[in-house]
Design an enzyme around this catalytic site. Structure first.
Site, PDB file in Angstrom:
ATOM      1  N   ASP A  86       0.820  -1.209   0.000  1.00  0.00           N
ATOM      2  CA  ASP A  86       0.000   0.000   0.000  1.00  0.00           C
ATOM      3  C   ASP A  86       0.857   1.262   0.000  1.00  0.00           C
ATOM      4  O   ASP A  86       0.516   2.252  -0.638  1.00  0.00           O
ATOM      5  CB  ASP A  86      -0.896   0.026   1.244  1.00  0.00           C
ATOM      6  CG  ASP A  86      -1.991  -1.011   1.131  1.00  0.00           C
ATOM      7  OD1 ASP A  86      -2.110  -1.624   0.053  1.00  0.00           O
ATOM      8  OD2 ASP A  86      -2.718  -1.203   2.119  1.00  0.00           O
ATOM      9  N   SER A  87       1.979   1.193   0.744  1.00  0.00           N
ATOM     10  CA  SER A  87       2.785   2.408   0.849  1.00  0.00           C
ATOM     11  C   SER A  87       3.336   2.828  -0.512  1.00  0.00           C
ATOM     12  O   SER A  87       3.389   4.006  -0.843  1.00  0.00           O
ATOM     13  CB  SER A  87       3.919   2.178   1.824  1.00  0.00           C
ATOM     14  OG  SER A  87       4.608   1.011   1.470  1.00  0.00           O
ATOM     15  N   SER A 147     -14.226   8.433  -1.580  1.00  0.00           N
ATOM     16  CA  SER A 147     -12.961   8.031  -0.998  1.00  0.00           C
ATOM     17  C   SER A 147     -12.531   9.096   0.010  1.00  0.00           C
ATOM     18  O   SER A 147     -13.335   9.957   0.363  1.00  0.00           O
ATOM     19  CB  SER A 147     -11.973   7.901  -2.140  1.00  0.00           C
ATOM     20  OG  SER A 147     -10.809   7.345  -1.665  1.00  0.00           O
ATOM     21  N   LEU A 148     -11.290   9.044   0.436  1.00  0.00           N
ATOM     22  CA  LEU A 148     -10.786  10.059   1.365  1.00  0.00           C
ATOM     23  C   LEU A 148      -9.527  10.672   0.776  1.00  0.00           C
ATOM     24  O   LEU A 148      -8.744   9.977   0.121  1.00  0.00           O
ATOM     25  CB  LEU A 148     -10.428   9.420   2.706  1.00  0.00           C
ATOM     26  CG  LEU A 148     -11.565   9.053   3.654  1.00  0.00           C
ATOM     27  CD1 LEU A 148     -11.034   8.190   4.791  1.00  0.00           C
ATOM     28  CD2 LEU A 148     -12.231  10.306   4.213  1.00  0.00           C
ATOM     29  N   LYS A 184      -8.151   4.415  10.749  1.00  0.00           N
ATOM     30  CA  LYS A 184      -8.577   4.101   9.381  1.00  0.00           C
ATOM     31  C   LYS A 184      -8.354   2.611   9.180  1.00  0.00           C
ATOM     32  O   LYS A 184      -7.208   2.140   9.149  1.00  0.00           O
ATOM     33  CB  LYS A 184      -7.762   4.901   8.367  1.00  0.00           C
ATOM     34  CG  LYS A 184      -8.187   4.666   6.938  1.00  0.00           C
ATOM     35  CD  LYS A 184      -7.540   5.664   6.014  1.00  0.00           C
ATOM     36  CE  LYS A 184      -8.073   5.610   4.597  1.00  0.00           C
ATOM     37  NZ  LYS A 184      -8.088   4.314   3.975  1.00  0.00           N
ATOM     38  N   LYS A 221     -12.389  14.043  10.902  1.00  0.00           N
ATOM     39  CA  LYS A 221     -13.593  14.570  10.231  1.00  0.00           C
ATOM     40  C   LYS A 221     -14.084  15.777  11.007  1.00  0.00           C
ATOM     41  O   LYS A 221     -14.055  15.761  12.257  1.00  0.00           O
ATOM     42  CB  LYS A 221     -14.709  13.518  10.232  1.00  0.00           C
ATOM     43  CG  LYS A 221     -14.384  12.289   9.401  1.00  0.00           C
ATOM     44  CD  LYS A 221     -15.400  11.187   9.591  1.00  0.00           C
ATOM     45  CE  LYS A 221     -14.825   9.886   9.042  1.00  0.00           C
ATOM     46  NZ  LYS A 221     -15.543   8.709   9.492  1.00  0.00           N
ATOM     47  N   LYS A 256      -2.173   9.097   6.852  1.00  0.00           N
ATOM     48  CA  LYS A 256      -1.668   7.725   6.737  1.00  0.00           C
ATOM     49  C   LYS A 256      -0.376   7.526   7.533  1.00  0.00           C
ATOM     50  O   LYS A 256       0.420   8.453   7.681  1.00  0.00           O
ATOM     51  CB  LYS A 256      -1.399   7.403   5.253  1.00  0.00           C
ATOM     52  CG  LYS A 256      -2.599   7.598   4.344  1.00  0.00           C
ATOM     53  CD  LYS A 256      -3.541   6.450   4.370  1.00  0.00           C
ATOM     54  CE  LYS A 256      -3.233   5.369   3.474  1.00  0.00           C
ATOM     55  NZ  LYS A 256      -3.698   4.990   2.285  1.00  0.00           N
ATOM     56  N   CYS A 265       9.595 -30.247  -4.909  1.00  0.00           N
ATOM     57  CA  CYS A 265      10.231 -31.514  -4.567  1.00  0.00           C
ATOM     58  C   CYS A 265       9.538 -32.610  -5.369  1.00  0.00           C
ATOM     59  O   CYS A 265       8.321 -32.618  -5.496  1.00  0.00           O
ATOM     60  CB  CYS A 265      10.060 -31.745  -3.067  1.00  0.00           C
ATOM     61  SG  CYS A 265      10.317 -33.441  -2.574  1.00  0.00           S
TER      62      CYS A 265
END
Ligand code: IVH
Length: 731
Positions: free
Chosen positions: A59-60, A108-109, A144, A318, A342, A452
């Protein structure tokens, strides 16, 4: 040449790697090229993430791409593309679940990474509302959650619909799936809820449930999930809610969509109301009065992150006042009144001490990095996955190197960089033998994994192989299930297939085992005895040789008829393989192709290519495997497939079985019919040639009579089979 490429080379004639340039250093032409690259790349990752539940990058890294895109757009606002990630919420839903349009878009944010981004957010609020120095801006703060957003619609307090976010406009109908989630009430508590309210929040999987699920998936030879978020998405977006039910999902509310009334005038108050309706709301939800409190909260949550049983990737602020939220409003993509702050990726440096190989139950060799213990985001990490040999090559890591470790999705630590690639140290070679059983390991064309080849003897794989051996399509031993195999294996009662046929010698011992008694042991022994004679193809299939499925086993059995013929052919092919030497001017690849070609023409079996042949020869080349087979042949008799299918009077005919058969199962009857070259259909039609009527046959029998189709009973069928299809019957 394609027009795009022309434009590209025109705008970026030196083909410079633009990703290395800071947004502020890009020329206008370079920005055009870079924005296009980012739009395509991000949309590709979106697709993998949302549609395939398979994130290709942490994600980063994804966030860094999105941020870069946004920064470039800030410098060149007129270059914002219609397909820019800044203009989209997510990618379109793409499963077979029904689609539903959201009544109120699910947005979204906006993300921030630095304290400065939080200050900028508050600055925007202050300017918009023209606030005085001393006027406070109150915000809620909460974690989050890294899950999957979902909107739950309650009408008169009753859950009527649940929809995933999808692209924000259209989502997927997951109503029946969420009904099996304990955290989601079917009926709201109390009675002062709005007539209609859509409660929104995250469906997620706890880390502990995730680990248990992956352990189960591995055991059942199914796909493992990369992280809890993907596991949650994969589990919720199921057509069959029974699967969802087995996956322990949870729900945490963080907002609402359409609502006929608002029972509170602040975000905090609304969330407390939602909590009173019986939904879970984060117990970390709080109110902050200034930036100091917001950042304190951020740090406090980050410190607790590793101890939480669910993944979070930041905190969300918020505006608390709902009238302010409304006035500040929304952009096309996200509410202006909220900000996701984040967490940075959790990384640390350490030394790679060793690379160990783990052998999975299906024989896949997985390299694991043994690390000098290091704390990454509050958790001590001493090993990390290296995935496969390609990954080791890509990183160029060798024991002794300093490496950068990251906890991806908060669960599986990964090595993301070798910090000492230039230090003179020998390359680490992936072992070509299984570390558990010493059998040869092979990597097939087009595959990343080394495996194997000692399936039947490799302790890491034996249980899996034994389960396959007794399964319905192989030896079909009734009453010997996976759990029995596991416990018999643990107690050394069954270690190889032949041991199954020697189990009767331990009869008394078994009877005294917990959960067993005389009757069950005798039933098991008689089920085993029934299989001492086994058709050639089943026998071969039961050995579990890679790529030798039921169809290939059948083709081989048809072609060689007896086990001895087949084994002689294998030995001859193995010999052929050893005498085919590469010529001096031949590349490895050409040589392999030549060998394959020779072997394919040697066997001359339709659809049997180099891959299957190599796998067969490798299997029998291992003495351990041949020994296991010889040992088994002491116990069982392999039946030849003598008859010629084309000459059977049933060949090409269509047969329907109806009613209940007394001596054999439907599956077996079907197989017998197919052995005689017939096809089995499930319903009677004009095309049907023969109906075999068991007991209590009903409508199909009537229909066959109506259509004047030949009808025989079960006994007659067995006589036909015993005579390998020769019977006076005219059909
Ligand atoms: S508020 C208008 N609060 O993050 C959207 N979202 O990256 C308001 N998420 O789609 C969302 N935890 O699914 C909010 N505490 C939280 C959240 C949260 C996770 C998800 C949400 C949203 C995504 C945006």
């Amino acid at each position: 040449m394609n027009a795009d490429i022309d434009l590209f080379s025109y705008l970026n004639p030196e083909k410079q790697d633009l990703s290395a340039l800071a947004p502020k250093d890009l020329s206008r032409e370079q920005a055009i090229v870079e924005l296009e690259r980012l739009a395509k790349l991000i949309s590709h990752y979106d697709h993998l993430y949302h549609d395939k539940d398979n994130p290709a990058i942490p994600d980063s890294e994804y966030d860094a791409l999105v941020l870069r895109n946004r920064r470039i757009e800030q410098f060149f606002p007129d270059l914002i593309r219609p397909d820019s990630p800044s203009q989209k919420v997510g990618s379109r839903p793409n499963s077979r679940l029904p689609k539903i349009a959201h009544r109120a878009a699910m947005l979204s944010l906006d993300n921030g990474f630095l304290d400065q981004d939080v200050e900028d957010f508050l600055g925007r609020v202050r300017r918009f509302f023209n606030l005085k120095e001393n006027q406070a801006v109150i915000c809620t703060v909460e974690p989050k959650i890294d899950g999957l957003s979902c909107s739950l619609r309650y009408e008169k307090g009753i859950l009527t619909q649940a929809v995933t976010r999808g692209d924000g406009v259209i989502g997927e109908d997951v109503t029946s799936n969420v009904r099996v989630i304990d955290d989601i009430p079917k009926i709201l508590k109390g009675n002062n809820w709005p007539e209609i309210i859509e409660i929104r929040g995250e469906v997620y999987m706890a880390k502990s449930d995730f680990s248990a699920l992956n352990a189960r998936q591995t055991e059942e030879n199914k796909k493992v999930f990369a992280n809890p978020r993907n596991a949650a998405a994969g589990s919720l977006r199921q057509l069959d809610p029974n699967i969802t039910a087995r996956r322990s999902l949870r729900f945490l509310a963080h907002g609402w969509g359409e609502s006929t009334s608002l029972p509170a005038d602040t975000q905090y108050g609304m969330m407390k109301m939602i909590e009173s309706y019986g939904l879970s709301v984060s117990n970390l939800l709080a109110r902050a009065e200034n930036i100091g409190q917001m950042l304190d909260f951020y740090q406090k949550i980050e410190a607790e992150r590793a101890d939480l049983d669910f993944d979070i990737d930041g905190v969300v602020y918020k505006l608390d006042q709902l009238d302010w939220q409304q006035r500040f409003g929304f952009s096309a993509r996200a509410p202006r009144f909220a900000l996701a702050h984040k967490f940075p990726a959790e990384k640390a440096q350490t030394t790679l001490l060793d690379i160990e190989i783990q052998v999975g139950r299906t024989g896949v060799l997985t390299p694991v990095a043994k690390l000098e213990p290091v704390t990454v985001g509050g958790v001590v990490v001493s090993s990390a996955t290296l995935h496969n040999s390609d990954e080791i090559e890509r990183l160029g890591v060798r024991p002794g190197d300093r490496v950068l470790v990251q906890r991806a999705g908060d669960v599986i630590p990964q090595i993301i960089e070798n910090l000492t690639p230039d230090v003179d140290r020998p390359i680490w070679h992936f072992p070509h033998r299984c570390p558990v059983c010493e059998s040869v390991a092979r990597r097939e064309d087009g595959e990343v994994a080394w495996r194997c080849t000692g399936g039947l003897i490799c302790p890491a794989q034996r249980v899996e192989r034994l389960c396959h051996f007794v399964s319905r399509t192989a030896f079909e031993i009734d009453g010997l299930g996976k759990s029995h195999i596991e416990s018999f294996f643990a107690d050394k009662l069954i270690e190889t297939p032949a041991d199954i046929f020697r189990l009767f010698q331990k009869r008394q011992f078994l009877i005294e085992r917990e959960g067993w008694g005389e009757i069950s042991v005798d039933n098991l022994i008689s089920a085993i005895e029934k299989r001492r004679k086994i058709p050639f193809d089943r026998f071969l299939f039961a050995l579990g040789i890679r790529h030798v499925g039921a169809v290939t086993a059948r083709d081989l059995a048809k072609s060689y008829q007896t086990w001895d013929n087949f084994k002689a052919a294998i030995d001859e092919a193995a010999h052929l393989r050893t005498i085919l030497q590469p010529s001096s001017d031949e590349s490895e690849e050409k040589y392999q192709k030549r060998v394959d070609k020779e072997l394919i023409s040697f066997f001359h079996i339709p659809n049997m290519g180099g891959k299957i042949i190599r796998s067969l020869l490798d299997f029998f080349a291992e003495t351990h495997n041949s020994d296991v087979v010889s040992d088994l042949l002491q116990e069982v008799q392999v039946e030849a497939l003598y008859f010629e299918l084309a000459s059977s009077p049933l060949s090409g005919k269509i047969i329907v079985f109806t009613g209940s058969l007394q001596k054999i199962t439907r599956d077996e009857a079907k197989r017998q019919a197919e052995n005689l070259g017939a096809k089995v259909a499930s319903s009677v039609s004009k095309k049907t040639n023969l109906v075999v009527a068991g007991e209590a046959a009903g409508s199909k029998l009537l229909k066959a009579k109506e259509l004047d189709i030949s009808i025989i009973d079960e006994d007659r069928w067995h006589r036909i089979v015993e005579n390998t299809g020769q019977d006076s019957i005219k059909i």
